[in-house]
Structures are given as C-alpha cells and as structure tokens.
Design a protein around this motif. Structure first.
Motif, PDB file in Angstrom:
ATOM      1  N   PHE A   1       0.824  -1.203   0.000  1.00 18.78           N
ATOM      2  CA  PHE A   1       0.000   0.000   0.000  1.00 18.78           C
ATOM      3  C   PHE A   1       0.863   1.260   0.000  1.00 18.78           C
ATOM      4  O   PHE A   1       0.558   2.231  -0.697  1.00 18.78           O
ATOM      5  CB  PHE A   1      -0.954   0.017   1.199  1.00 18.78           C
ATOM      6  CG  PHE A   1      -1.799   1.260   1.263  1.00 18.78           C
ATOM      7  CD1 PHE A   1      -2.726   1.539   0.264  1.00 18.78           C
ATOM      8  CD2 PHE A   1      -1.653   2.171   2.301  1.00 18.78           C
ATOM      9  CE1 PHE A   1      -3.487   2.692   0.298  1.00 18.78           C
ATOM     10  CE2 PHE A   1      -2.407   3.329   2.343  1.00 18.78           C
ATOM     11  CZ  PHE A   1      -3.329   3.593   1.337  1.00 18.78           C
TER      12      PHE A   1
ATOM     13  N   ARG B   1       2.011   1.844  -3.518  1.00 19.05           N
ATOM     14  CA  ARG B   1       0.902   2.254  -4.401  1.00 19.05           C
ATOM     15  C   ARG B   1       0.433   3.656  -4.057  1.00 19.05           C
ATOM     16  O   ARG B   1       0.089   4.435  -4.947  1.00 19.05           O
ATOM     17  CB  ARG B   1      -0.251   1.252  -4.300  1.00 19.05           C
ATOM     18  CG  ARG B   1       0.122  -0.115  -4.851  1.00 19.05           C
ATOM     19  CD  ARG B   1      -1.038  -1.085  -4.743  1.00 19.05           C
ATOM     20  NE  ARG B   1      -2.126  -0.715  -5.631  1.00 19.05           N
ATOM     21  CZ  ARG B   1      -3.338  -1.258  -5.565  1.00 19.05           C
ATOM     22  NH1 ARG B   1      -3.601  -2.178  -4.647  1.00 19.05           N
ATOM     23  NH2 ARG B   1      -4.280  -0.896  -6.413  1.00 19.05           N
ATOM     24  N   ALA B   2       0.414   3.970  -2.770  1.00 19.26           N
ATOM     25  CA  ALA B   2      -0.034   5.304  -2.362  1.00 19.26           C
ATOM     26  C   ALA B   2       0.914   6.392  -2.868  1.00 19.26           C
ATOM     27  O   ALA B   2       0.562   7.568  -2.881  1.00 19.26           O
ATOM     28  CB  ALA B   2      -0.157   5.382  -0.839  1.00 19.26           C
ATOM     29  N   ARG B   3       2.117   5.996  -3.285  1.00 19.71           N
ATOM     30  CA  ARG B   3       3.045   6.969  -3.864  1.00 19.71           C
ATOM     31  C   ARG B   3       2.942   7.021  -5.379  1.00 19.71           C
ATOM     32  O   ARG B   3       3.689   7.746  -6.023  1.00 19.71           O
ATOM     33  CB  ARG B   3       4.475   6.619  -3.453  1.00 19.71           C
ATOM     34  CG  ARG B   3       4.755   6.793  -1.972  1.00 19.71           C
ATOM     35  CD  ARG B   3       4.737   8.264  -1.574  1.00 19.71           C
ATOM     36  NE  ARG B   3       4.910   8.425  -0.139  1.00 19.71           N
ATOM     37  CZ  ARG B   3       3.895   8.588   0.716  1.00 19.71           C
ATOM     38  NH1 ARG B   3       2.653   8.617   0.284  1.00 19.71           N
ATOM     39  NH2 ARG B   3       4.122   8.728   1.995  1.00 19.71           N
ATOM     40  N   GLY B   4       2.080   6.162  -5.937  1.00 17.44           N
ATOM     41  CA  GLY B   4       1.855   6.227  -7.374  1.00 17.44           C
ATOM     42  C   GLY B   4       2.378   5.042  -8.165  1.00 17.44           C
ATOM     43  O   GLY B   4       2.275   5.008  -9.387  1.00 17.44           O
TER      44      GLY B   4
ATOM     45  N   TYR C   1      -6.895   6.956   5.524  1.00 11.65           N
ATOM     46  CA  TYR C   1      -6.736   5.742   4.716  1.00 11.65           C
ATOM     47  C   TYR C   1      -7.817   5.614   3.643  1.00 11.65           C
ATOM     48  O   TYR C   1      -7.548   5.179   2.519  1.00 11.65           O
ATOM     49  CB  TYR C   1      -6.747   4.503   5.613  1.00 11.65           C
ATOM     50  CG  TYR C   1      -5.430   4.226   6.298  1.00 11.65           C
ATOM     51  CD1 TYR C   1      -4.222   4.426   5.630  1.00 11.65           C
ATOM     52  CD2 TYR C   1      -5.377   3.728   7.593  1.00 11.65           C
ATOM     53  CE1 TYR C   1      -3.007   4.156   6.247  1.00 11.65           C
ATOM     54  CE2 TYR C   1      -4.171   3.449   8.221  1.00 11.65           C
ATOM     55  CZ  TYR C   1      -2.979   3.674   7.540  1.00 11.65           C
ATOM     56  OH  TYR C   1      -1.784   3.395   8.135  1.00 11.65           O
TER      57      TYR C   1
ATOM     58  N   ALA D   1      -6.942   7.765   0.806  1.00  6.87           N
ATOM     59  CA  ALA D   1      -5.782   7.288   0.029  1.00  6.87           C
ATOM     60  C   ALA D   1      -6.067   5.967  -0.679  1.00  6.87           C
ATOM     61  O   ALA D   1      -5.313   5.554  -1.549  1.00  6.87           O
ATOM     62  CB  ALA D   1      -4.566   7.143   0.930  1.00  6.87           C
ATOM     63  N   GLY D   2      -7.158   5.277  -0.282  1.00  7.56           N
ATOM     64  CA  GLY D   2      -7.553   4.083  -1.021  1.00  7.56           C
ATOM     65  C   GLY D   2      -7.084   2.768  -0.451  1.00  7.56           C
ATOM     66  O   GLY D   2      -6.948   1.783  -1.165  1.00  7.56           O
ATOM     67  N   ARG D   3      -6.850   2.731   0.838  1.00  9.91           N
ATOM     68  CA  ARG D   3      -6.403   1.485   1.429  1.00  9.91           C
ATOM     69  C   ARG D   3      -7.529   0.448   1.443  1.00  9.91           C
ATOM     70  O   ARG D   3      -8.692   0.780   1.655  1.00  9.91           O
ATOM     71  CB  ARG D   3      -5.940   1.735   2.861  1.00  9.91           C
ATOM     72  CG  ARG D   3      -5.327   0.512   3.434  1.00  9.91           C
ATOM     73  CD  ARG D   3      -4.625   0.771   4.736  1.00  9.91           C
ATOM     74  NE  ARG D   3      -3.922  -0.441   5.072  1.00  9.91           N
ATOM     75  CZ  ARG D   3      -2.656  -0.520   5.404  1.00  9.91           C
ATOM     76  NH1 ARG D   3      -1.945   0.575   5.503  1.00  9.91           N
ATOM     77  NH2 ARG D   3      -2.095  -1.679   5.656  1.00  9.91           N
TER      78      ARG D   3
ATOM     79  N   GLU E   1      -8.062   3.409  -7.964  1.00 11.07           N
ATOM     80  CA  GLU E   1      -7.021   2.637  -7.284  1.00 11.07           C
ATOM     81  C   GLU E   1      -6.083   3.617  -6.561  1.00 11.07           C
ATOM     82  O   GLU E   1      -5.961   4.770  -6.989  1.00 11.07           O
ATOM     83  CB  GLU E   1      -6.205   1.829  -8.304  1.00 11.07           C
ATOM     84  CG  GLU E   1      -6.984   0.752  -9.035  1.00 11.07           C
ATOM     85  CD  GLU E   1      -7.428  -0.368  -8.110  1.00 11.07           C
ATOM     86  OE1 GLU E   1      -6.712  -0.655  -7.134  1.00 11.07           O
ATOM     87  OE2 GLU E   1      -8.515  -0.940  -8.351  1.00 11.07           O
ATOM     88  N   PRO E   2      -5.409   3.146  -5.528  1.00 12.55           N
ATOM     89  CA  PRO E   2      -4.518   4.046  -4.776  1.00 12.55           C
ATOM     90  C   PRO E   2      -3.497   4.767  -5.674  1.00 12.55           C
ATOM     91  O   PRO E   2      -3.249   5.957  -5.508  1.00 12.55           O
ATOM     92  CB  PRO E   2      -3.791   3.107  -3.805  1.00 12.55           C
ATOM     93  CG  PRO E   2      -4.648   1.910  -3.689  1.00 12.55           C
ATOM     94  CD  PRO E   2      -5.436   1.791  -4.948  1.00 12.55           C
TER      95      PRO E   2
ATOM     96  N   ALA F   1      -2.859   8.764  -6.368  1.00  9.90           N
ATOM     97  CA  ALA F   1      -1.551   9.429  -6.248  1.00  9.90           C
ATOM     98  C   ALA F   1      -1.229  10.185  -7.532  1.00  9.90           C
ATOM     99  O   ALA F   1      -0.777  11.327  -7.503  1.00  9.90           O
ATOM    100  CB  ALA F   1      -0.468   8.405  -5.939  1.00  9.90           C
TER     101      ALA F   1
ATOM    102  N   PHE G   1      -1.851  12.811  -1.894  1.00 10.82           N
ATOM    103  CA  PHE G   1      -0.676  12.317  -1.164  1.00 10.82           C
ATOM    104  C   PHE G   1      -1.057  12.060   0.279  1.00 10.82           C
ATOM    105  O   PHE G   1      -1.665  12.914   0.923  1.00 10.82           O
ATOM    106  CB  PHE G   1       0.451  13.344  -1.209  1.00 10.82           C
ATOM    107  CG  PHE G   1       1.684  12.923  -0.439  1.00 10.82           C
ATOM    108  CD1 PHE G   1       2.704  12.219  -1.063  1.00 10.82           C
ATOM    109  CD2 PHE G   1       1.817  13.220   0.911  1.00 10.82           C
ATOM    110  CE1 PHE G   1       3.827  11.817  -0.356  1.00 10.82           C
ATOM    111  CE2 PHE G   1       2.944  12.823   1.621  1.00 10.82           C
ATOM    112  CZ  PHE G   1       3.950  12.121   0.990  1.00 10.82           C
ATOM    113  N   LEU G   2      -0.668  10.878   0.775  1.00  9.49           N
ATOM    114  CA  LEU G   2      -0.880  10.583   2.188  1.00  9.49           C
ATOM    115  C   LEU G   2       0.466  10.525   2.896  1.00  9.49           C
ATOM    116  O   LEU G   2       1.322   9.711   2.548  1.00  9.49           O
ATOM    117  CB  LEU G   2      -1.606   9.239   2.357  1.00  9.49           C
ATOM    118  CG  LEU G   2      -1.683   8.694   3.799  1.00  9.49           C
ATOM    119  CD1 LEU G   2      -2.464   9.634   4.710  1.00  9.49           C
ATOM    120  CD2 LEU G   2      -2.308   7.300   3.826  1.00  9.49           C
TER     121      LEU G   2
END
Lengths: 402, 250
Positions: free
Chosen positions: A347, A350-353, B45, B48-50, B71-72, B76, B81-82
C-alpha cells in the motif's frame, strides 16, 4: 553406451574399474558398490521425500557428449585450473586420498564418482589471495546425463572467489554435478552458484574447512524443471566459519529443492544460513537444512533461517530447518516463515503512485535481492542481480530504478 | 477540490466514520483534531484508497471525480498524497529509486516524459534540503533503520518531490521532538500554495502552532462535532476533548 534406465545402468557398472590410478579405481568401485546396495533414492527415502525423484530416475541415462565444463574468465595470477583427466593421467598420485573427502557418496553423487570422465581441479596455493573471481560455466546443450566434477583446493591463508553458472535451455537433460572444496587453514573462499538452466539438475557441494577458514556460499536458483542441490560443510578445525545463503524463485511447474548440512565437528566455529524463496504458479520449493553440533564442538554458534513468499494458491513450499545438538555450550537458532507480500509495504508503494503490479515486482525483487546483497564482490552482485531481473516481471523498470 | 459528503465507513463490520461532511478548496489548510479512536486515521486511509475500509454511505469527490472508485496509485497520480502516521520500512527498496519510479509513474499518467537521472537528482537534492534530510538517507532502503524523526522528514521530502494537489498528513507530529517538529512544519509550509489543499490530522494543537490552519474540525466518535478557525484548536488544548464531547452529548 546406449540409452538405458538407471537400473540397468547401475547393474552395468563394473565391479572393478579398469582405467585410471588404483586409488581412483577403488573410489569408483566403492561408489558402485554403494549404488548396487542402495540404488537411487525413491520417494520413500527420507532425504528425498519432497523431491519428485522419479522424473530424475526416469531421465534418459545416456551420456551427453562432451561435458561442457569450462573456465570462462581469464585465470587470475596464482590460480591453476587443470583438467582432472589430464592430472589423473600425468600425475596419477597427486589427488590420491583427496576426492570424496566426505566419505563414500551415495545416490547421484555416487553415480558421479563412478562415472565422471573429466572435470576441473582449481588450486590456489598457500598464501595466495586472488581478487578476481574464477568463473566456471556449465553449459548444458544436449539431452542426456552429464557429470560435471570440480575439485577446489585453497591452501593455507589462500583467498578465492569461485562463480559457477549452470545454463542451458534443454529440457530433458540431467546434470549430475559434484563440487568439492577443500578449504585450508585461515583460507577464505566465496562460492557463488547461479542456476539458470531449464533442465534437471542434481548437485552436491561438499566443503571441508580447516581451522579459522571462512567459506561463503551463495546459491541463486531461478526456476528449473527440477533442481536438487545439497550443500554440506564440515567445520573440521577450530574457529572455522561458514555462511550458506540461497535465493530461489519458482514459477510454472518448477521444482527446486535445496538441502544444506553443516557439521560442527570442532569448537569455536560459526555457521549462518539464510535461504529465501518465492513460489508462484504451480511451483514447488523445498528447503531442508540441518545443523549437527558434535560432542566436542563447544562454543558453537549456529543460525539457520528460511523465509518464503507464497504468491499463489497452487504453489507449494516445504521448509524444514533443524538442529541436532550433542554439545552443551552452544548458541543455536533456527526459524522458518512462509507468508505473502506485506500489505503495508504494497500500500505504501501504491499510495506513492507505483502501479500494483510494479509494486509486487519491486517487493519480490527486494526480497531475493537481500541475499545477493550479501555477496562481497560488486561485479558478481551485478551479475546476479541481472540474472534475477531477467526472471522478474517488470525487470526493465526495476533495472531502471535500482 | 475535495468534497466529502455524509461519509460512512466500516472496518471489519464496525462503523468508524458516521457521516463526515467536509469541503476543502484549493489553497486551504484544514486541520482535523480528535482523540484516539475517533476515526482520524480511518479517514486518511479511506481517502488514500487502502483496502479493508468499506464505504457504506456517502461520497468523496476530488477535482470533480469520484475518488472512491480510483485505485490508490491513480489517486496518487491525480495528486493525492498521504503522509503516513507510521511509515513502513521496505528493506531492499531504495528510497530514492522507488521515488523515481513513483514520480515517473505519476508523470506518465499526466502525459509527461520521465525525468532523466540528472534532473531527478537535482530535484531530490533541493527537496531533501527543504527538510534537512541527509543525502545518504535518500539512498538507503525506504525508512529502513530510520529514526522516528527521519521517517517523518522522509514523508515530507517525498511529498515535496511528488508535488501533490491534496496532501493528507496523518499525525505527522507524532513521535517528533520540538526541533524535528519545526523542521517538518517548515517543510510543509514551504509547500503551501494557492493550488494545493492540505488536510492536517493531529491529536495535539502543538503542530498547529507551526502549520497554521484556515479551518479546524473536531472529530469525535466518527463525526465532526465542531468546526471553527485556528482558535478552536487553542480552545481544545485548553479545555480538552471531554469538554467538547460533553457539550455535544450532555
């Protein structure tokens, strides 16, 4: 020799061998006796329980013409590499009492002893430290059985890095290799073994370590229809140290099977094993490692760790690190894990792209790369990383960012 | 920029968020304050898409699009940004190269060419300087062996590299001493701008002395119970959450 089953092959082994020096004829004779008595392993043989040994045994047991064993690097100064056949002919007494130092072999290793026709003897004399690795390539280009045999001697305070690569796309071939390393007092040997071939392989690495010697083994296995490798080290002299590392990756219907055995026979020795593997598709991976601490081996320090990622429901992992301890003043640990990729890490990426599939590939790569990272020689690390990248999805992108 | 309407979220069958409504415009910094267990991190969360967070009611619209469908990595790429409360260590994945992969994935999504190595390193040096992140830390494995303060600085460094439109900072102050807090806050302030919105989640008012919010929301038990300006944070610090809680649930 015509195509034959191993059974007829074993039956056809002569009871006395005609060629070569007498000590070698005896050695071969004992190996043949062991085979006649014990045969090749079956599923009921404990140490071969998880290995689909039938497919090895059913391989076409005709010799592959010309075992393609070659030193591909320029030999560094101080190292000699000679053909075993040539040494046995020209100086028949030279290697008397030195091969099969771990005792009469059984199973496939016995077959190698009985039938190898040539091989390499690599020798680093006392006091010679070699920076440049010696690289041997076993190119398996044909069906049939080949019996590569390598004997390495590192003299007192000698230093050597040996790289072995097993390559070839031939499915249906069987490579049955034996590599012996006799590591002298205070010598340091690094041994890298890269398996990239698609065929079947059975291999044995036997190491004997004198006092204060260091042996480091790193095995990278990138798939293979069937691979069974046994790496064994005898810590024979006080203060010896061995590090056995391995990384394996199975996919499709690959089966790879790594066994290790460390015998602590002298006091104040250290051993450390770190094997990591990934299984996906319908692949199977086995790790079976044993550390035996003999009675006199006080002050032993022995650690064993096997970590695995299981990436599909249809893949299988067997792991069995174990210890047998007969001394009382020792520090030993062992552990094994089988898990999935870490959700938090996925995660985060992915959260960074980073797209999910690339994130998967990055974590997969990192998991195995940590083993490669422990190899001291930078060009060798690069070479091993390249071999791994070639097998990982998004390899090009990973190469780009590492 | 971000419009949250009546958002209800369940985790493992338990309702955590019970109707959040929030509207953040570009250029604004909103703070969400709340005691432990009020749902602050859940909100972060979900945005951010968790996985594992089930939206049972309500909507989240980001730049006019349904954020919850993305999708996460798409979020992004679209500029969300998380900053994690507990950034995970990823041994074997180099901080800087992972960030390069991330930045170039985002640039690709936006139809831009990838940054070449030289431009990337130049940018990295500049942004690392912003939060005084030592050069060698940018090259180590992601958060591996980093101290608490280094992890948080690394988060802000990454944010500076990725230049998001919406930054959600989840308890960026937790685990920081006052000096580290100032460094991190300065880094955040340097990124404030008319095009960028921020949602700063915190337990304590302390952070908001350094990152001064335009709007402060108080989240208790999955609901926003008060909204005000920066003085609300000060009042909370003085009176505590129980005062607010008692005021709404006499």
């Amino acid at each position: 020799m015509t195509d034959s089953s191993p059974k007829t092959l074993i039956q056809s082994l002569p009871s006395s061998f005609e060629a070569g020096p007498e000590w070698l004829r005896l050695l071969r004779g004992r190996a043949a006796d062991a085979l006649r008595a014990g045969g090749l392993p079956t599923k009921k043989t404990e140490a071969w329980r998880f290995t689909p040994v039938r497919s090895v045994v059913e391989a076409v047991f005709s010799p592959a013409e010309g075992d393609a064993l070659s030193v591909v690097s320029a030999l560094p100064e101080g190292v000699t590499a000679r053909s075993l056949r040539e040494v046995l002919e020209s100086e028949p007494g030279l290697l008397d009492g030195r091969l099969d130092f771990a005792g009469t072999p059984e199973h496939f290793a016995a077959l190698n002893t009985a039938l190898f026709t040539d091989g390499l003897w690599i020798d680093v004399p006392d006091g010679t430290a070699v920076d440049t690795p010696v690289e041997i390539t076993h190119a398996i280009g044909r069906a049939g059985v080949s019996y590569p045999r390598v004997f390495v001697t590192a003299g007192e305070s000698a230093e050597l890095t040996l790289i072995e690569t097993y390559q070839g796309e031939t499915v249906g071939g069987l490579t049955n290799s034996v590599v012996e390393l006799d590591v002298g007092r205070n010598a340091k040997v690094s041994h890298v073994r890269i398996h990239e071939n698609a065929g079947m392989q059975v291999g044995r690495v036997d190491v004997r370590q004198a006092a204060d010697s260091v042996y480091r083994s790193t095995v990278i296995t990138l798939g293979g229809a069937l691979l069974r490798l046994d790496v064994r080290s005898l810590l024979d002299g006080k203060g010896a140290e061995c590090q056995l590392d391995g990384a394996y990756l199975v996919e499709g219907e690959d089966h790879v099977d790594h066994h290790t055995r460390v015998d602590h026979r002298a006091p104040h020795c250290r051993s450390n094993q770190t094997y990591r593997g990934i299984a996906s598709g319908k692949g199977t991976a086995v790790f079976d490692g044993i550390v035996i601490v003999h009675r006199d081996a006080q002050k032993t320090e022995a650690h064993q760790e096997n970590r695995n990622l299981l990436l599909s429901d249809t893949a299988t992992i067997h792991t069995k690190p174990h210890l047998e301890i007969d001394a009382d003043d020792v520090v030993c640990s062992h552990g094994a894990t089988v898990g999935a990729l870490d959700e938090d890490q996925l995660f985060y990426l992915r959260a960074r792209g980073i797209p999910a599939d690339l994130a998967h590939a990055m974590l997969t790569y990192a998991f195995l790369e940590s083993i490669i990272d422990r190899v001291g020689h930078e060009p060798t690390r690069t070479r091993m990383r390249e071999a791994l990248i070639a097998r990982i999805p998004h390899g090009d992108e990973i190469r780009e960012v590492t | 920029m971000l419009k949250i309407e009546d958002l209800h979220v369940e985790v493992d069958g338990k309702t955590i968020l019970k109707g959040i409504t929030l509207d953040i415009a570009a250029g604004e910094v909103h703070a969400i304050m709340g005691p432990n267990g009020s749902g602050k991190s859940t909100l972060a969360y979900v945005l951010a898409g968790r996985e594992g967070y089930e939206v049972t009611k309500g909507s989240v619209t980001y730049k006019g699009q349904n954020l919850l469908e993305m999708e996460p990595e798409i979020r992004a790429a679209e500029g969300v940004f998380l900053g994690f409360q507990y950034p995970v260590a990823i041994p074997g994945v180099s901080n800087i190269y992972f960030l390069k992969a991330a930045l170039n994935a985002i640039r690709k999504h936006r139809g831009q060419d990838p940054l070449d190595a030289i431009d990337f390193m130049k940018l990295s040096k500049e942004k690392a300087g912003l939060v005084q992140l030592p050069d060698q830390l940018t090259k180590r494995s992601v958060n591996d062996g980093f101290s608490g303060g280094e992890k948080k600085r690394n988060e802000i460094y990454q944010m500076a590299m990725l230049e998001p439109s919406l930054a959600i900072l989840d308890e960026t102050d937790s685990g920081l001493d006052i000096d580290a807090l100032k460094v991190v806050a300065e880094g955040v302030n340097a990124l404030r701008g008319p095009e960028r919105a921020m949602l700063v989640i915190t337990h304590y008012q302390r952070l908001l002395d350094y990152i001064v919010p335009d709007v402060v929301h108080v989240l208790i038990d999955g609901r926003i119970v008060r909204t005000g300006d920066k003085n609300l944070a000060k009042q909370l610090e003085r009176d505590g959450y129980s005062e607010v809680r008692d005021a709404i649930q006499p």
